[in-house]
Design a protein around this motif. Sequence first.
Motif, mmCIF file in Angstrom:
data_model
loop_
_atom_site.group_PDB
_atom_site.id
_atom_site.type_symbol
_atom_site.label_atom_id
_atom_site.label_comp_id
_atom_site.label_asym_id
_atom_site.label_seq_id
_atom_site.Cartn_x
_atom_site.Cartn_y
_atom_site.Cartn_z
ATOM 1 N N LEU A 83 -1.688 -17.205 0.427
ATOM 2 C CA LEU A 83 -2.597 -16.427 1.274
ATOM 3 C C LEU A 83 -3.575 -17.312 2.047
ATOM 4 O O LEU A 83 -3.988 -16.962 3.158
ATOM 5 C CB LEU A 83 -3.383 -15.432 0.420
ATOM 6 N N GLU A 84 -3.910 -18.459 1.499
ATOM 7 C CA GLU A 84 -4.766 -19.382 2.233
ATOM 8 C C GLU A 84 -4.069 -19.876 3.496
ATOM 9 O O GLU A 84 -4.714 -20.128 4.512
ATOM 10 C CB GLU A 84 -5.139 -20.568 1.342
ATOM 11 N N ILE A 85 -2.764 -19.989 3.431
ATOM 12 C CA ILE A 85 -1.992 -20.458 4.584
ATOM 13 C C ILE A 85 -1.720 -19.308 5.550
ATOM 14 O O ILE A 85 -1.841 -19.458 6.774
ATOM 15 C CB ILE A 85 -0.664 -21.087 4.114
ATOM 16 N N GLU A 86 -1.362 -18.144 5.011
ATOM 17 C CA GLU A 86 -1.054 -16.976 5.851
ATOM 18 C C GLU A 86 -1.823 -15.766 5.323
ATOM 19 O O GLU A 86 -1.263 -14.923 4.616
ATOM 20 C CB GLU A 86 0.447 -16.697 5.850
ATOM 21 N N PRO A 87 -3.103 -15.664 5.672
ATOM 22 C CA PRO A 87 -3.925 -14.578 5.100
ATOM 23 C C PRO A 87 -3.512 -13.182 5.530
ATOM 24 O O PRO A 87 -3.859 -12.211 4.853
ATOM 25 C CB PRO A 87 -5.332 -14.920 5.598
ATOM 26 N N ASP A 88 -2.785 -13.045 6.624
ATOM 27 C CA ASP A 88 -2.402 -11.713 7.107
ATOM 28 C C ASP A 88 -0.952 -11.362 6.795
ATOM 29 O O ASP A 88 -0.412 -10.410 7.365
ATOM 30 C CB ASP A 88 -2.639 -11.628 8.625
ATOM 31 N N ASN A 89 -0.337 -12.120 5.906
ATOM 32 C CA ASN A 89 1.041 -11.801 5.528
ATOM 33 C C ASN A 89 1.028 -10.585 4.600
ATOM 34 O O ASN A 89 0.415 -10.619 3.531
ATOM 35 C CB ASN A 89 1.679 -12.994 4.821
ATOM 36 N N PRO A 90 1.681 -9.496 4.973
ATOM 37 C CA PRO A 90 1.619 -8.276 4.150
ATOM 38 C C PRO A 90 2.204 -8.462 2.753
ATOM 39 O O PRO A 90 1.651 -7.962 1.767
ATOM 40 C CB PRO A 90 2.404 -7.246 4.966
ATOM 41 N N ASP A 91 3.329 -9.182 2.646
ATOM 42 C CA ASP A 91 3.957 -9.366 1.332
ATOM 43 C C ASP A 91 3.053 -10.140 0.385
ATOM 44 O O ASP A 91 2.980 -9.840 -0.808
ATOM 45 C CB ASP A 91 5.296 -10.094 1.490
ATOM 46 N N TYR A 92 2.377 -11.147 0.930
ATOM 47 C CA TYR A 92 1.508 -11.953 0.078
ATOM 48 C C TYR A 92 0.305 -11.129 -0.397
ATOM 49 O O TYR A 92 -0.124 -11.255 -1.554
ATOM 50 C CB TYR A 92 1.031 -13.195 0.817
ATOM 51 N N ASN A 93 -0.240 -10.300 0.474
ATOM 52 C CA ASN A 93 -1.349 -9.440 0.068
ATOM 53 C C ASN A 93 -0.904 -8.429 -0.990
ATOM 54 O O ASN A 93 -1.613 -8.176 -1.960
ATOM 55 C CB ASN A 93 -1.926 -8.719 1.289
ATOM 56 N N HIS A 94 0.284 -7.873 -0.795
ATOM 57 C CA HIS A 94 0.819 -6.920 -1.769
ATOM 58 C C HIS A 94 1.042 -7.594 -3.118
ATOM 59 O O HIS A 94 0.641 -7.074 -4.173
ATOM 60 C CB HIS A 94 2.134 -6.339 -1.245
ATOM 61 N N GLY A 95 1.648 -8.786 -3.082
ATOM 62 C CA GLY A 95 1.895 -9.511 -4.319
ATOM 63 C C GLY A 95 0.608 -9.865 -5.040
ATOM 64 O O GLY A 95 0.506 -9.720 -6.269
ATOM 65 N N MET A 96 -0.385 -10.326 -4.296
ATOM 66 C CA MET A 96 -1.657 -10.683 -4.910
ATOM 67 C C MET A 96 -2.327 -9.451 -5.515
ATOM 68 O O MET A 96 -2.880 -9.510 -6.628
ATOM 69 C CB MET A 96 -2.569 -11.320 -3.869
ATOM 70 N N GLY A 97 -2.249 -8.337 -4.808
ATOM 71 C CA GLY A 97 -2.832 -7.115 -5.329
ATOM 72 C C GLY A 97 -2.197 -6.690 -6.636
ATOM 73 O O GLY A 97 -2.896 -6.300 -7.589
ATOM 74 N N LEU A 98 -0.886 -6.789 -6.727
ATOM 75 C CA LEU A 98 -0.196 -6.400 -7.958
ATOM 76 C C LEU A 98 -0.579 -7.319 -9.113
ATOM 77 O O LEU A 98 -0.790 -6.868 -10.246
ATOM 78 C CB LEU A 98 1.316 -6.436 -7.738
ATOM 79 N N VAL A 99 -0.658 -8.630 -8.814
ATOM 80 C CA VAL A 99 -1.019 -9.576 -9.877
ATOM 81 C C VAL A 99 -2.438 -9.311 -10.379
ATOM 82 O O VAL A 99 -2.683 -9.232 -11.591
ATOM 83 C CB VAL A 99 -0.892 -11.026 -9.358
#
Length: 545
Positions: free
Chosen positions: A340-356
């Motif tokens: 997310l630091e590299i791609e803060p607006d990537n939807p999959d990364y935000n979703h994954g972080m939220g689940l974790v």
Amino acid sequence: MARRSLWLSAQCRSFLLVLVGFVSFTAAAQQSGDAYRQSVLAIQQQIDAGDLEGARSAVVQAEKQYPNNGGLENLLGVIEAQHGHLTAARQAFLAAVRHDPRLVGAYMNLSRLDMQTAAKDATARAEALRMSERVVQMDTANDEAHYQIATILAWEKNYARSLAELERLSPQAQTAIGAQALICEDHAALGHREATDRAAHMLASNTDLTEEDANPCVSALRAAHRAVLIEELLSSAAERHPLSPAGLRMLGLAQEADGKLGQARATLEKAFTADSTSVEILIDLTRVAKAAGDNQGALGYLAHARDLRPTDATLPYEFGVICLRMGLYAEARKAIGAALEIEPDNPDYNHGMGLVVSFSEDPGQAMPYLLKYHTLRPQDPNGLLALGDASFRAKDYDTALTWLRQAVVHPATAAEAHYYLGRIARLQGNISEATGELKDSLQLLPNQASVLAELGQIAVSKGDNTEASTYLDRAVKLDPDNYAGNYGLLLLYARTRDPRLEQQSKRFDEVKNKKDERDVEMMRSLEISRDGKPNSSKSQQKPNQ
């Protein structure tokens, strides 16, 4: 990439031996044919010996006696080509065919010039085809021209016509390595399975086979999903000459596709040893290790890849996904955070972080990531479900209900949304509503141990022991370590004074201990050695941010 010639030596392909049998005589030459022939042969010998300047001087002298002579101009083109003066060579060959329109060698040389760039240059390809077709009009038995036409047709994906052209080769030319490779490629591209098998076996048995020869056929075989044949060709080539890193990688991929994961990994390791900067090979190794069930090894490869390509967000994200599969939530959170630091607006990364984060000590911290995901992909019901799940875990039931009531109308998320709605209703004392939601979930997805366990515990609380036993027995049969199911059975046996109570008490302690161990494991942090292999681990109290 230009194909290897069928019958010409490297010197021939460099325009050294192109005139034998193709000398044309002007009127002056015809008056002294022997002298002209001797001049031409002497010049050819100088070219063969590498005395290009001597050959050029000899051509200049001969042209004084035989001006506008196509044969001499063709020789001059050969000399210019050997010097790398391709524009001058083309001009000389064009002059040769202008002064002698039936000089086959000059047309062939023009075609050779264009073939050097024809694979990627449509103009050069068209010109090479025109010159080669001109040659076969004058010399129907010219194997090189037929082969070049077949090659161009294959580049144009006209595989049927390419095969037809190859059938015009002499029997001897058809056994040459280039022809065999092209025949294999054409059959593979056309989906001729049995013919492809025969062509590939013949090519693999050719003692002249190199990786370069095999490559065009390998590409067609890969598109046709013929991994076994790719492995056969590259393994055969490797017996004679070491494969390049690219060749080793292709061999490893073929072995992977054939299910030979151990061999694939060993081959890809060799490929990476030969090219230790290739992130692509490390990604291949990651995939093979995962398929073999070696998640730790996969993490090692990814760690190495991250060192080589620190700005590629897909690498830490995949690292985090594997950590999740291993139950390492703290490490997953750290890795997905790096993505997310590299791609803060990537939807999959935000979703994954939220689940974790929703499984952390403070599930409410997941909401910003999940809200951003919902903003980026408002039509995805999984975003609604994730928001409801995180709110439930944070014990913010009113907010959870808002999201879950939206998720429950979507078929993809309805079963799980009903489950959470049922749990909230039960926690709020609405037993009838809870039962209805849970049964709706079970109707959509019958074999859910967690839903069965909830219904079993409700039945225990209502005193319906038969129904409770039915639900709870099904739950632990589906998932022997289900916490809620085993706890429900413990309550049921205590209530009914069932003789299995003591045994179930021990069983519940085992399940509880496993859960505690998993909770500790979730906080484990891996240490990755410099060679990219996980070598130790340690526990920590809180997830890394």
